[in-house]
Design an enzyme around this catalytic site. Structure first.
Site, PDB file in Angstrom:
ATOM      1  N   ASP A  49       0.843  -1.194   0.000  1.00  0.00           N
ATOM      2  CA  ASP A  49       0.000   0.000   0.000  1.00  0.00           C
ATOM      3  C   ASP A  49       0.882   1.250   0.000  1.00  0.00           C
ATOM      4  OD1 ASP A  49      -1.892   1.947   0.466  1.00  0.00           O
ATOM      5  OD2 ASP A  49      -2.798   0.950   2.189  1.00  0.00           O
ATOM      6  N   HIS A  60      -0.419   4.547   0.312  1.00  0.00           N
ATOM      7  CA  HIS A  60      -1.178   5.722   0.791  1.00  0.00           C
ATOM      8  C   HIS A  60      -0.434   6.395   1.935  1.00  0.00           C
ATOM      9  CE1 HIS A  60      -4.522   3.618  -1.263  1.00  0.00           C
ATOM     10  NE2 HIS A  60      -4.954   4.842  -1.459  1.00  0.00           N
TER      11      HIS A  60
END
Lengths: 146, 477, 477, 146
Positions: free
Chosen positions: D13, D15
């Site tokens: 991920d 983010h």
């Protein structure tokens, strides 16, 4: 032959924009226009057509109740002594019905042409010009052959 | 001869008694008891107070269904899910025509079948008690919205029923709505409505009155709309109304719309008496909508953008289902939330657009020409002046179905999309202003390589529903 | 040491041979035959020509599904129903990571089950022939959009496959997308991509290149985004690219967004060689969207409004389903049509907002500070300068996941909603400019009655999805 | 007791916004923050926590694959010799699942607290402050009673 056109919105419909534009368009095309405005009864159409010796009666309806408002319309014209080309146009039925069905319904009622609300004014003017020319010719032919 | 004068107390009483006998629910109206009821309402249900104290534009949808429980559910939804600040109750067509018997049949059929057999809430038939159930159930102020030429009984019942805001007026609910009601007749009837609102006002219950600004909703030049708002505002003020919301319908050009709302506020404060609190309402586009919810959302957002700049006190929102008629409650809420998002994102931004003051100045000059001619036609009396000015065509509304207006004036957009006057007919206006309009329309004609003609008008009427602001020729500039 | 120099012909050939052996479909790439194919394409499929000759902003969505027939159907829908002017083909994540084996498994599974097991179109696996089937089927230009740090094989195959536009760049597809790819590495790889585009260009097939302007999509100060666009534009130009579209992502303040797009165009033409045709692309809001389609439509419309004023050459649209991830084709089309309606209604209006020139001037001064420090860091070489400036923190991108950027600079909105820099860290900037930012943020702090702190940053990140532009304290001003 | 907090986004991920804000929030609240950034492996979390004697390990995940990424996470910490309070937060599952189910899933995996992506940073800071105080007290009580 007279080139007078009687215009109006039938029934209790108060949509005025369409006939205002139509009035301008038929005026510009050289017709004499009698605009009866909104909320016009069958009798008012018939009387105006008789009085002005109208060649055509153009009925507008945008609120979806045209079928009801036009029941007996052609009988009213006839009984008043009016023999004019008749058109109807607008949003003639409620909902998203098939327009060909709508056209058939109103032709059944006696209208010579049926237009949807997307029709350009030019198209209506062109159609009427043609229909009146043809009618004149037919009348002339009828006169000659009789 | 009818004049702009306050209805005397005895006359008010006489008319009140008379109109309350028009339908059985009229009996239940008791002015003193109604004052008590209004006084019992909490601050947050007092329309004028909520509207006048807001620090940013409040949003209000349109909505009305026949049954009381359905109307409560609908308004709760629009308040809860749509986050409407102010709520409406839109009245059905039979009631607008004073056909209470037919409205009653429709209401009973709706109760029997569960279907919406009326296109609004028949408030007269629901009576004072029914109205109060609605007022009690909803935790926000509610306005009566209708379109009724003779709204006297509707006003008597809804005021007693706890509504504190009432849309309409003798010109704005006549000229765009009906063919044969005379102006003198509707002015007389609305004098009663305003006097009744004035009577409540004198007792501390300030009934808000809102003349209907969009008129025919079709390319109405701002000055014509504003002049009629000023006339109706003055008539209401004469009868004692002290909270007046002047309306204006979006034409779609941001500069012109902001200028018009500024002018409306400015002239409203100038022309109406000092004791009146003047607020303004902006109606999102009232003309034809695109037959496509996505495009309709664009139209609605342009309205939100305009509202964030002009900052009227109230915005009447549209729904993405506008094209197909009455929206579902979900679509109605969606229109509210789209508008809200645009306003909330844009309102804190400083957006000063060039040319707004110049346009506002033009609109104010035009409006003064119209107001001057009204006063002249009536020898100083605004009622007589309005009647005579409409009669002579010096005052006119484009696309008016009413026999009371010539309906001969025709608007068209200029090259920037602002609404100008193409056909003046007998409308009173200074020549230099006419020259300005002519020059602007001539500029458009040049751009499009065609003559100025009714075709521009026709093209403009359909333009927004076809996806543009200006009705340019197909394949043209 | 890598420098901003054109890859020599033999080196281009060597790398081309090498990367084409990375996956079986590489064999089918034949440069001469590809030139013939491109020359056979009609004018309306030539991306650069269509984009550069447009007289108003062209609209382009994002869209990619694994199977060829589905991708054709999707793009036909977006072209037909959404009226997109330019079409995309978004590449799947495995391909972005050069995991062609996994992409192949996903593609085969998609073919077997009919489910979308990949989040995009695996163009490498579809190969030259698959790409051409797509190009042949769709009657509009199509761009490859991805996010691939090493896009060499993807470029080789899609260029040969008939695509004439390719998004990305060594910074814009590194810093916001991955953690561990070094800048030197991605610059080297993108020099190949650009050189390949340059080789086509020299043969008359102008491949359009589009650096990814929004970067991290989260409150990126305009000058940082523009500086990186200029660097990537320069790198592409060095390799022979002659059609470059510089990008910018909406921050939501209309004045700042218009000023930034103006500055981007201005500085692009100044910093890039004369032989390059510079165009601009505006990305509708790339940050968090409201979890509500109605509110999302408001966000999209604000983007359309901004585009109608700034008039970039292209707009990348968002859909009302942005919050929930990949939109249905209907929602994607709806975003296109909402944007179109707003632009078409507003674009003919003269909307000159005060303060745009001043803001543009500030953005240009900031950008020049950043460009100057890049040139200084590299002793005149923009490649070395970029690497060293990121290394020192003199150039930085807020919220950058990459280890190649400090990610220490933090933005916050000022009282008008414009994005300013709250934490400068080591970002190079003239002191007087820093003072301007400080003063604007201080003004906001005063309005809100709180100190400037990271809380403003946190509140601003969520503000638009919460329905506002500026993250004011709850219950605050 | 150490007030060092190790922060990171687990798995692949990327983010970064959430942990950037969290880093600022925990810094402002007086914690020492080690921000491992995005795409952090279980081993990297464990090693950093060991090296800095972390009181808490805060895992962020926003791309919906947290359950998969966190399988064996607490075993990894334990085998590295880390005994820290563990939180996880973000968009932990794909789709609009019931959050109480999600919470149960991650508590099952060993996390002391589970937050959704709507959680304010203040809430996370307050929770950790309280949990660490309580833990200190328990440790003290355990020391006294032993």
């Amino acid at each position: 032959m007279s080139q007078t056109v009687v215009l109006g919105v039938i029934g209790s419909d108060a949509h005025v924009v369409g006939i205002t534009i139509l009035e301008q368009a038929f005026n510009a095309a050289g017709f004499d226009v009698i605009n009866l405005g909104v909320q016009t009864s069958q009798e008012e159409f018939a009387e105006a057509a008789l009085e002005h010796d109208a060649a055509a009666v153009l009925v507008s309806s945008l609120y979806g109740h045209a079928e009801q408002d036009c029941q007996g319309f052609h009988e009213t014209l006839e009984s008043t002594g009016v023999d004019a080309t008749t058109y109807i146009g607008g949003n003639l039925t409620v909902g998203q019905d098939d327009f060909e069905e709508t056209r058939a319904t109103f032709e059944e009622l006696g209208f010579d042409r049926v237009f949807d609300s997307e029709t350009d004014t030019e198209e209506a003017v062109a159609a009427l010009t043609q229909d009146l020319r043809q009618r004149t010719q037919e009348t002339e032919r009828a006169t000659i052959s009789s | 001869m009818i004049r702009d004068e306050r209805i005397p107390a005895d006359e008010l009483q006489r008319i009140d008694d008379e109109i309350r006998s028009n339908w059985s629910t009229g009996d239940a109206v008791d002015f003193e008891e109604a004052i008590d009821y209004h006084e019992s309402l909490p601050q947050r249900k007092r329309f004028a107070d909520v509207l006048e104290s807001a620090d940013k534009p409040l949003l209000q949808p349109r909505a009305g269904v026949p049954r009381l429980d359905d109307q409560i559910e609908l308004l709760e939804y629009l308040h809860g899910e749509g986050k409407a600040d102010l709520l409406p109750t839109t009245i059905d067509s039979y009631t607008r025509d004073n056909e209470y018997e037919k409205a009653q049949e429709g209401l009973e059929k709706a109760r029997d079948t569960g279907e919406d057999t009326l296109n609004g809430f028949p408030a007269v038939n629901h009576g004072v008690e029914g109205c109060r159930e609605l007022i009690d159930a909803i935790d926000a102020p509610i306005e009566v919205r209708h379109g009724t030429p003779d709204a006297r009984l509707l006003a008597a019942i809804t005021f007693a029923g706890g509504f504190q805001s009432f849309e309409g007026g003798p010109i704005s609910y006549n000229i765009p709505y009906t063919k044969r009601h005379g102006l003198e007749e509707t002015i007389e009837k609305w004098q009663f409505v305003d006097r009744l609102a004035g009577a409540y006002t004198e007792r501390g219950v300030r009934i808000n009155r809102e003349p209907f600004g969009p008129l025919t909703g079709t390319l109405v030049p701002p000055s014509i709309a504003i002049a009629i708002m000023l006339v109706e505002g003055k008539l209401a003020a004469t009868q004692g109304v002290r909270s007046i919301t002047l309306g204006y319908g979006q034409v779609g050009n941001i500069v012109q719309d902001v200028a018009a709302l500024n002018a409306l506020k400015e002239l409203g404060n100038e022309y109406l008496p000092d004791e009146v609190v003047v607020t303004t309402v902006f109606h999102e586009w009232m003309g034809g909508f695109p037959p496509d919810e996505a495009r309709a959302n664009g139209v609605i957002s342009l309205g939100g953008m305009t509202a964030s700049i002009a900052q009227p006190d109230k915005v009447i929102t549209k729904s993405p289902q506008e094209f197909q008629g009455v929206p579902t409650k979900e679509a109605n809420s969606a229109g509210l939330r789209t508008t809200r998002q645009v306003i909330d994102m844009a309102i804190e931004q400083q957006i000063d657009i060039d040319g707004i003051e110049e346009e506002q100045d033009l609109i104010e000059r035009e409006t003064r020409c119209l107001m001057d001619t009204i006063f002249e036609h009536g020898d100083g009396d605004v009622v007589q002046g309005t009647i005579q000015a409409f009669d002579s065509g010096a005052l006119d509304v484009p696309f008016a179905p009413s026999d009371s207006a010539a309906g001969a004036v025709l608007p068209a957009r200029d090259d920037d999309g602002r609404v100008r006057i193409f056909e003046w007919a007998d409308l009173e206006m200074d020549d230099d202003i006419k020259e300005i309009h002519k020059a602007r329309l001539s500029q458009r004609a040049d751009t499009e390589g065609r003559d100025q003609s009714f075709r521009m008008v026709a093209d403009d009427v359909d333009a927004i529903s076809d996806g543009k602001l200006i009705g340019r020729p197909q394949g043209g500039a």
